[in-house]
Design an enzyme around this catalytic site. Structure first.
Site, PDB file in Angstrom:
ATOM      1  CG  ASP A 163      -1.642   1.179   1.147  1.00 56.87           C
ATOM      2  OD1 ASP A 163      -2.318   1.451   0.576  1.00 56.87           O
ATOM      3  OD2 ASP A 163      -1.682   1.989   1.940  1.00 56.87           O
ATOM      4  CG  ASP A 198      -1.621   8.052   0.550  1.00 54.56           C
ATOM      5  OD1 ASP A 198      -0.791   8.194   0.430  1.00 54.56           O
ATOM      6  OD2 ASP A 198      -2.967   8.266  -0.650  1.00 54.56           O
TER       7      ASP A 198
END
Length: 223
Positions: free
Chosen positions: A10, A12
């Protein structure tokens, strides 16, 4: 013959701490439509979801028209912030992230990928701002997939690099990442420094506290 592996990150809250940018853009968007901004924890709790799904959760009683205006205002504010401040300064990489990526990208049998709620444009700007162009062999963004935790991003990533789900792992900071991994049949490594509390990562196989720990965890998983 060495078995190929895939590590998907991922962005953020996992690789980069973008909360200042996110909260600023959210504040602007809510102000533009005359609605009260939810509290910080609530806003950060939807990071990772596609924007349309995120705003549907934040303001479930708002009309589709209002939610569309929120999406447009958020995107506009986020883009202006990147132009005015650049990318790497307001959204720094977490400690150890660059070293971890450098190590993993140097292992011949490991492919790297990202699965993010960012748009293609936003992800490209992230790569440019931090000098990460060419690091990730598969890149999945919100433009082309249902929102997390739907497994579409990860299933596409597996297909693109030709790796079986049992030889792949998702690394993320939210329950959406962990649930997405499980829906795709992949292992899930949670990180404690992101936007969901470690206690919320109930689908994770393990939760790490530092990027330094990732190397040993992967060795244990694949040994």
């Amino acid at each position: 013959m060495t078995e190929l592996k895939l590590v998907v990150f991922d962005v953020d809250g996992t690789l980069v701490d973008s909360q200042a940018d996110i909260l600023g853009a959210m504040s602007f968007a809510f102000d533009q439509v005359g609605l009260k901004l939810p509290d910080r924890d609530t806003v950060l709790g939807i990071v990772g979801l596609s924007l349309d799904v995120a705003f549907a959760r934040l303001v479930p009683d708002a009309s589709v028209s209002i939610r569309n205006k929120l999406v447009d205002a958020y995107k506009g504010s986020y883009r202006r912030g990147r132009v005015e401040k650049g990318t790497s300064l307001p959204s720094p990489l977490y400690p150890g992230a660059r070293d971890a990526l450098k190590h993993l990208s140097g292992v011949d049998e490991i492919f790297l990928g990202v699965a993010t709620g960012k748009s293609r444009r936003g992800l490209n700007k992230f790569f440019e701002g931090h000098g990460l162009e060419g690091v990730f062999q598969t890149q999945q963004v919100s433009d082309h997939h249902p929102s997390k935790p739907h497994p579409s991003m990860l299933l596409t990533a597996l297909e693109e690099v030709g790796v079986e789900a049992g030889s792949a792992v998702m690394v993320g900071d939210t329950s959406f990442d962990m649930d997405m991994a499980k829906a795709a049949g992949m292992a899930a490594i949670g990180v404690s420094w992101g936007y969901h509390k470690a206690s919320a990562l109930t689908s994770a196989d393990i939760v790490i506290d530092e990027f330094h720990d990732l190397r040993d965890v992967l060795v244990d998983m694949w040994s």
